[in-house]
Write a protein that holds these residues in place. Structure first.
Motif, PDB file in Angstrom:
ATOM      1  N   GLU A  70       0.791  -1.179  -0.021  1.00  0.00           N
ATOM      2  CA  GLU A  70      -0.049   0.159   0.105  1.00  0.00           C
ATOM      3  C   GLU A  70       0.787   1.317  -0.041  1.00  0.00           C
ATOM      4  O   GLU A  70       1.643   1.495   0.994  1.00  0.00           O
ATOM      5  N   LYS A  71       0.768   1.904  -1.133  1.00  0.00           N
ATOM      6  CA  LYS A  71       1.413   3.296  -1.292  1.00  0.00           C
ATOM      7  C   LYS A  71       0.345   4.383  -0.508  1.00  0.00           C
ATOM      8  O   LYS A  71      -0.767   4.395  -0.822  1.00  0.00           O
ATOM      9  N   PRO A  72       1.115   5.008   0.319  1.00  0.00           N
ATOM     10  CA  PRO A  72       0.171   5.920   1.095  1.00  0.00           C
ATOM     11  C   PRO A  72      -0.473   7.062   0.563  1.00  0.00           C
ATOM     12  O   PRO A  72      -1.504   7.709   0.999  1.00  0.00           O
ATOM     13  N   SER A  73       0.094   7.443  -0.559  1.00  0.00           N
ATOM     14  CA  SER A  73      -0.537   8.843  -1.322  1.00  0.00           C
ATOM     15  C   SER A  73      -0.708   8.529  -3.095  1.00  0.00           C
ATOM     16  O   SER A  73       0.033   7.397  -3.373  1.00  0.00           O
ATOM     17  N   LEU A  74      -1.224   9.201  -3.561  1.00  0.00           N
ATOM     18  CA  LEU A  74      -1.477   9.123  -5.049  1.00  0.00           C
ATOM     19  C   LEU A  74      -0.520  10.071  -5.578  1.00  0.00           C
ATOM     20  O   LEU A  74      -0.262  11.037  -5.151  1.00  0.00           O
ATOM     21  N   ALA A  76       0.023  10.848  -9.483  1.00  0.00           N
ATOM     22  CA  ALA A  76      -0.458  10.965 -10.800  1.00  0.00           C
ATOM     23  C   ALA A  76       0.391  10.159 -12.029  1.00  0.00           C
ATOM     24  O   ALA A  76       1.596  10.227 -12.078  1.00  0.00           O
ATOM     25  N   GLY A  77      -0.272   9.096 -12.372  1.00  0.00           N
ATOM     26  CA  GLY A  77       0.612   8.469 -13.599  1.00  0.00           C
ATOM     27  C   GLY A  77       1.464   7.332 -12.893  1.00  0.00           C
ATOM     28  O   GLY A  77       1.799   6.499 -13.694  1.00  0.00           O
ATOM     29  N   LEU A  78       1.516   7.088 -11.617  1.00  0.00           N
ATOM     30  CA  LEU A  78       2.363   6.111 -11.031  1.00  0.00           C
ATOM     31  C   LEU A  78       1.546   5.177 -10.397  1.00  0.00           C
ATOM     32  O   LEU A  78       0.656   5.567  -9.622  1.00  0.00           O
ATOM     33  N   GLY A  79       1.729   3.797 -10.524  1.00  0.00           N
ATOM     34  CA  GLY A  79       1.190   2.893  -9.776  1.00  0.00           C
ATOM     35  C   GLY A  79       1.990   1.714  -9.267  1.00  0.00           C
ATOM     36  O   GLY A  79       3.210   1.601  -9.759  1.00  0.00           O
ATOM     37  N   VAL A  80       1.551   1.077  -8.227  1.00  0.00           N
ATOM     38  CA  VAL A  80       2.339  -0.050  -7.666  1.00  0.00           C
ATOM     39  C   VAL A  80       1.536  -1.257  -8.041  1.00  0.00           C
ATOM     40  O   VAL A  80       0.549  -1.454  -7.827  1.00  0.00           O
ATOM     41  N   LEU A  81       2.407  -2.184  -8.542  1.00  0.00           N
ATOM     42  CA  LEU A  81       1.755  -3.496  -9.613  1.00  0.00           C
ATOM     43  C   LEU A  81       1.480  -4.330  -8.377  1.00  0.00           C
ATOM     44  O   LEU A  81       0.611  -5.311  -8.499  1.00  0.00           O
ATOM     45  N   GLN A  82       2.610  -4.962  -7.915  1.00  0.00           N
ATOM     46  CA  GLN A  82       2.711  -6.023  -6.770  1.00  0.00           C
ATOM     47  C   GLN A  82       4.090  -5.953  -6.173  1.00  0.00           C
ATOM     48  O   GLN A  82       4.884  -5.159  -6.424  1.00  0.00           O
ATOM     49  N   GLY A  83       4.148  -6.893  -5.145  1.00  0.00           N
ATOM     50  CA  GLY A  83       5.268  -7.205  -4.588  1.00  0.00           C
ATOM     51  C   GLY A  83       5.651  -8.513  -4.551  1.00  0.00           C
ATOM     52  O   GLY A  83       4.648  -9.457  -4.328  1.00  0.00           O
ATOM     53  N   ARG A  84       6.746  -8.873  -4.187  1.00  0.00           N
ATOM     54  CA  ARG A  84       7.235 -10.198  -3.922  1.00  0.00           C
ATOM     55  C   ARG A  84       8.540 -10.148  -3.336  1.00  0.00           C
ATOM     56  O   ARG A  84       9.411  -9.334  -3.260  1.00  0.00           O
ATOM     57  N   PRO A 106       8.045   9.887  -4.178  1.00  0.00           N
ATOM     58  CA  PRO A 106       8.559  10.607  -3.123  1.00  0.00           C
ATOM     59  C   PRO A 106       8.863   9.343  -2.107  1.00  0.00           C
ATOM     60  O   PRO A 106       8.267   8.326  -2.099  1.00  0.00           O
ATOM     61  N   SER A 107       9.860   9.865  -1.071  1.00  0.00           N
ATOM     62  CA  SER A 107      10.193   9.007   0.016  1.00  0.00           C
ATOM     63  C   SER A 107       8.830   8.879   0.768  1.00  0.00           C
ATOM     64  O   SER A 107       8.324   9.857   1.103  1.00  0.00           O
ATOM     65  N   GLU A 108       8.271   7.625   1.128  1.00  0.00           N
ATOM     66  CA  GLU A 108       7.153   7.443   1.802  1.00  0.00           C
ATOM     67  C   GLU A 108       7.216   6.160   2.773  1.00  0.00           C
ATOM     68  O   GLU A 108       7.843   5.188   2.395  1.00  0.00           O
ATOM     69  N   THR A 109       6.451   6.090   3.634  1.00  0.00           N
ATOM     70  CA  THR A 109       6.152   4.765   4.478  1.00  0.00           C
ATOM     71  C   THR A 109       5.045   4.032   3.863  1.00  0.00           C
ATOM     72  O   THR A 109       3.888   4.410   3.947  1.00  0.00           O
TER      73      THR A 109
END
Length: 120
Positions: A70-74, A76-84, A106-109
């Motif tokens: 879960e990326k904490p913020s939006l 625009a144009g960037l998505g997180v597809l999956q983790g492994r 950006p750096s985020e938690t």
């Protein structure tokens, strides 16, 4: 011999609006689901590409299953597809940039949820 599974009651389900209690019950009685926060600073993602970036996380093994990133913020144009888990202690996250320009996230938690498949 395995113990019988705990039977949820109406009170168990209604006790938590956020669903956290449900997750706690599943973790306790069915499978070992865990989550943790990880502060990361992803590298720039080139235009119209998908890229996998790796991050160090101690204690998670290659056989464990990432079920949510879960990326904490939006952004625009960037998505997180999956983790492994690409190796012991190494989390790989796939990012996608759907724009015609590079994006420097950006750096985020992030909140990472996983199933612990290993007991060591």
């Amino acid at each position: 011999m395995r113990k019988p599974l705990y039977q949820l009651t109406e009170e168990d389900i209604q006790a938590s609006v956020s669903g956290r209690q449900w997750l706690d019950l599943v973790q306790k009685y069915v499978i070992d689901i865990n989550d943790f926060e990880l502060t990361i600073d992803p590298a720039s993602v080139a235009a119209n590409t998908t890229v996998e970036q790796t991050f160090t996380v101690e204690g998670i093994k290659a056989l464990d299953s990432i079920i949510s990133v879960e990326k904490p913020s939006l952004t625009a144009g960037l998505g997180v597809l999956q983790g492994r888990m690409s190796a012991d202690d190494t989390l790989a996250i796939q990012f996608i940039n759907t724009t015609a320009s590079p994006i420097d996230p950006p750096s985020e938690t992030y909140l990472i949820t996983y199933i612990k498949n290993t007991r060591i």
